[in-house]
Enzyme design. Structure first.
Site: not given
Length: 1013
Positions: A262, A264, A374, A579
């Site tokens: 993951h 971001d 997420d 997000h």
């Protein structure tokens, strides 16, 4: 038998931690290291390679916050190491064990080829298995000294979140850079012991398998020579083989593991750093794929692939090869993993359109599922949008973070507001950064809600948030857990395979209807208000630019539709819907850049719209309506003069002196336009709003009551608003002035000014216009509070059993009561342009142009009447991770609409967010399309993405009921097709009398491709 458990467990732990693990590297020699500090922002490899380097000693501090230091490392593999596994091992001075929020580096060959990244949990770079030894090693290492924003567990604000405030003091001390022999037998022993010990500790005290493993470990430790761990490792491993080879029970739960990292796209680091994170992580992943044939890595976010393609072509080539080999699985089909609540409907559609096209264009793969582990909750339009984009499944994990209620399913059918269902899975391991620890394996089995109905779940494995990805240690754990008694079974496979097997096994999975509301992170609907406003403005400016560009392309000779510019601008907006950007949960640097980017987007979109309108011909003044409904309202001309105009949907009209139904009168602090009468109290609140058409008072108590609450959540300042915020507040009732500022037959306005708190001010202009019941409250805040939230309350005299809030392509109803813990947990919710409250026969809407968070409550008065209150969340003041979040100037408008139906709320929501545009133009053509039929709402008008010249129209049913009608075109219509979101034909549309016949189910989204005659 005596109970020896404690002795054995403590013995195994010490021997593992202090003897086995420390013997993994059998011998080391140091590199010769030189360093060069890059000035300012990161530089290309070529510039770094040509720089002048200075000698650098281990133990030396390095790395100012957000700096880049290049290290040249030279060494030679000793000839006596021939045939051994030799690695470079680099410790930049790592702190803690999270790879993504501290120093990390990318190792290059001297020709610029990226090899692999190093981080705290992945410090090696394989050198060779030299046949004769003597190999020369020469690396250039790009090291990023990113600060640890999470230091002290988010307990205090930090200036490190922006390079403008972070200072230049070195953050790290370089510990080691060595050439080393990996003792592969000791390394495998290390993993054997880890897996068995963790499994043992998770098994019950009365489980025979626990004690079998314990005594096997105890006997094996007897064989460990503390003076020669390497020489005794094989014997120890042989002793452990019997307990490692016992197969799992036939009924054991199966965990489908897929590699994951993951990343971001921005969070505790800026976008520029994410571009480097992708190169580092993807280098690690492709290196791991070379070592493990059974490795499969799932990766979403087309934007990140594009960054690597443009900036790291050699890494990009390795990704393409891994995709061909079946070891790299593009998933998700979105441009970024966007927020699940805040992007508008068309924006969510474009996330899929741009994301899926990227994967099809570059890999020949159409992704089958939505991968959003997420995001902070998921709107109830997702199932339909996802299916229309060609998706078959949906995955998230975040709902496991619920603060109050445990979500009842892990595998289920998710049903959206229109009735569309999509097969959905929440991994019961409750993380998207799994590493196959004993605790995780046990948790997945214990937590799994579908026992008795299904037997498999998915686990994304690898270090993430700031990237890093899977490691060889995690892959080795997966191999040992593939078929091991006492544990769930692990199989590494493509997520498409998991979902196919899960659906086949569990076709009658339960159904969850409506939004997936996260009972946490509710403040993300409000934090960083300027970022949210930039998104809202950008979405509507994009709609407007596409509409008028389409109009000009159809009717203005010589005009060329700006496909490439619009594509680029859409991708910029989609990126900032990530997000941790749009929700307001990033560091100051991210939001500073986001606000600047939105300003650039707005400037360019205004220019594109002006160019398109100008192409229609100059020489007069016309008013342009980009909204989906006909408008009759007051607009100001270029010199500020108000005029009352009537403009068709998606069309234009000349500025004409049209008389309104009734003029506005201003009498003291009373505004009256024959539709509503508004009384402003001396304290600046609305003391009365009288709906003259219905002959009823709208307010039960003073309206537009501004309330300042203390707002310090238990944790996660920018993310959370906890229920106790309601308990401490101050009502802002001391208006410094209440003044009539406009008194015209078309507009009446009263200005209210207030000062409060730490030097904050609010100026609100309450405006009533001729011909409209809408009461606008234009708000200008100079905000200097900390750990506060400001709300605006409208207590209306309505007994509403539920509130309705606009979401993507429709609306959702939420109960106004708190009968159960599920309703009570929704004390702060999100909505888009409007919230509607109604009882049979009468309703009121509260409309906004930029905010999302709100709450709705209901009380019964002493007179027996019911007061239902909607409160908009206007601005917050969290200090972590951005100590200056939301400080400074905010300008926005919200409005009260008495006597509103849902249809009125929809229309006025569009009107407030798409103000009429006055431009220099002469006679304009008919609107590109005109929709007829109640509830039929046009969301987008554009030219087809394939540059064929076809017109694409996306519309939806907005009331929540069935709709029939027609779509007429302002151009000769030769044919029409119903398509998916990617503009691929599904079926021919029915054409009657030159118009497309429409029949829509509640909240149905319909995309039409219109061929011009």
């Amino acid at each position: 038998m005596h109970d020896e458990s404690r002795r054995i467990e403590e013995r195994v732990q010490r021997l593992h931690d202090q003897r086995i693990k420390t013997a993994v590297y059998a011998a080391t020699i140091p590199f010769e290291v030189e360093a060069w500090q890059a000035p300012g922002e990161p530089v290309p490899f070529e510039e770094a390679a040509a720089a002048s380097y200075e000698p650098f000693a281990m133990g030396t501090p390095w790395g100012p916050p957000w700096g880049t230091t290049w290290f040249r490392m030279r060494g030679q593999v000793p000839s006596e190491w021939a045939g051994r596994r030799v690695e470079a091992v680099i410790d930049l001075g790592f702190t803690g064990d999270w790879p993504g929020n501290q120093a990390e580096a990318l190792v290059h060959l001297t020709d610029g080829t990226p090899l692999k990244a190093v981080n705290p949990l992945n410090q090696y770079v394989a050198i060779a298995n030299p046949a004769q030894g003597g190999e020369t090693v020469d690396y250039l290492v790009e090291a990023a000294s990113n600060p640890d924003i999470l230091a002290d567990n988010f307990s205090k604000p930090t200036p490190l979140g922006d390079k403008l405030t972070a200072g230049d003091k070195p953050l790290y001390t370089f510990r080691a850079a060595d050439i080393a022999i990996l003792d592969e037998e000791v390394w495998h022993l290390d993993l054997d012991v880890q897996v068995l010990r963790e499994l043992m500790l998770e098994l019950g005290e009365h489980d025979p398998r626990r004690h079998e493993i314990a005594h096997a470990l105890d006997r094996a430790m007897d064989l460990l020579d503390l003076d020669d761990v390497s020489g005794s490792a094989t014997a120890v491993r042989e002793a452990l083989k019997p307990v490692l080879s016992k197969p799992a029970h036939a009924s054991a739960h199966t965990i489908s593991g897929v590699g994951h990292a993951h990343i971001d796209s921005a969070w505790l680091w800026p976008i520029r750093e994410t571009k480097r994170k992708t190169s580092r992580t993807f280098s690690n992943v492709t290196s791991l794929a070379d070592e493990y044939d059974d490795f499969i890595f799932a990766c979403s976010q087309a934007q990140q692939y594009e960054w690597v393609r443009d900036n790291y072509p050699k890494v990009w080539a390795r990704i393409q090869e891994s995709v061909k080999n079946g070891q790299w699985a593009p998933v998700g089909g979105m441009w970024v993993e966007s927020d699940g609540n805040l992007p508008g409907g068309e924006a969510v559609a474009r996330q899929f359109i741009h994301g899926k096209r990227f994967f099809m264009d570059h890999f020949g793969i159409e992704t089958k599922g939505v991968w959003l582990p997420d995001s902070f909750g998921y709107n109830a339009a997702y199932p339909q949008i996802a299916k229309l984009a060609g998706n078959e499944w949906f995955l998230t994990q975040k709902i496991s973070w619920n603060q109050t209620n445990k979500f009842p399913h892990h595998t289920f059918w998710w049903e959206g507001i229109d009735g569309t269902r999509i097969f959905t899975h929440f991994p019961p391991v409750d993380t998207y950064n799994a590493r196959f620890s004993g605790e995780e394996m046990s948790r997945a089995v214990r937590n799994y809600s579908e026992k008795g109905g299904a037997s498999r779940s998915l686990a994304p494995f690898g270090w993430g948030d700031g990237g890093g990805g899977p490691t060889r240690e995690i892959m080795e754990r997966a191999r040992r857990l593939a078929d091991l008694e006492g544990s769930a079974k692990v199989v590494v496979e493509h997520p498409d395979e998991f979902f196919a097997k899960a659906r086949e096994e569990y076709p009658d999975a339960p159904v969850w209807v409506g939004e997936l509301y996260l009972e946490l992170h509710r403040a993300t609907y409000t934090s960083q208000a300027r970022t949210k406003q930039g998104n809202r403005r950008s979405e509507h400016l994009l709609r407007e630019a596409e509409l008028w560009a389409t109009t000009a392309a159809l009717h203005a000779p010589g005009y060329t539709y700006p496909h490439e510019k619009l594509d680029r601008l859409w991708k910029t907006v989609l990126l900032h819907q990530f997000h941790d950007i749009l929700p307001g949960s990033s560091i100051a640097w991210v939001h500073r850049e986001a606000e600047a980017e939105y300003a650039r987007v707005a400037q360019e979109l205004h220019a594109l719209t002006a160019e398109a309108v100008a192409a229609l011909g100059a020489g007069g003044t016309r008013v342009f309506n980009a909204g989906p409904y006909d408008r009759a309202e007051v607009v100001r001309t270029a010199d500020g003069t108000p005029v009352y105009v009537r403009v068709p949907a998606s069309g234009s009209a000349p500025v004409a002196d049209t008389a309104p139904p009734q003029p506005v009168t201003v009498d003291g602090r009373v505004l009256d336009n024959g539709l509503v009468r508004v009384e402003v109290a001396e304290d600046g609140t609305l003391s009365s709003v009288r709906d003259l058409r219905a002959a009823r008072e709208v307010l039960a108590e003073p309206g537009n009551l501004l309330r300042l609450h203390t707002d310090l959540p238990n944790y996660w300042d920018a993310w959370d608003i906890d229920k106790h915020y309601k308990n401490r507040y101050t009502d802002l009732l001391d208006a410094s002035s209440v003044t009539v500022v406009e008194q015209d037959p078309l507009i009446g306005a009263i200005r209210v000014e207030r000062s409060f708190g730490k030097g904050s001010t609010i100026t609100q202009t309450i405006t009533v216009r001729a011909g409209s019941p809408r009461i606008d409250i234009e708000t200008d805040i100079d905000w200097h509070e900390t750990e506060k939230i400001l709300k605006a309350a409208f207590p209306v005299d309505i007994r509403a059993p539920h509130s309705s809030a606009e979401i993507q392509f429709g609306h959702i109803q939420r109960p106004t009561h708190t009968n159960t813990s599920w309703e009570a947990a929704r004390f702060e919710v999100s909505g888009h342009r409007w919230v509607h409250l109604a009882e049979p026969g009468y309703g009121v809407a509260v409309i906004n142009d930029s905010t999302y968070g709100h709450d709705v409550s209901r009380t019964v008065r002493e007179d027996g009447g019911t007061t239902t209150t909607v409160r908009l969340s206007l601005v917050r003041a969290p200090r972590i991770p951005d100590p200056e979040a939301d400080q400074g100037r905010h300008r926005f408008t919200y409005a009260l609409l008495p006597g509103a139906t849902i249809e009125d709320a929809v229309a006025e929501g569009y009107a407030l967010n798409l103000p009429l545009r006055v431009a220099d133009a002469v006679g304009a053509p008919e609107p590109v399309v005109s929709a007829e039929g109640e509830g039929v709402t046009v969301e987008a008008v554009k030219l087809a993405d394939d540059a064929s010249g076809d017109v694409v129209v996306r519309l939806y049913e907005s009331r929540g009921g069935r709709a029939t009608g027609t779509l007429r075109t302002g151009f000769p219509l030769a044919g029409a097709q119903i398509t998916d979101l990617l503009e691929r034909p599904l079926q021919d549309a029915e054409i009657t009398d030159g118009a497309v016949a429409l029949a829509l189910r509640p909240f149905q989204i319909l995309t039409l491709r219109l061929r011009r005659g």
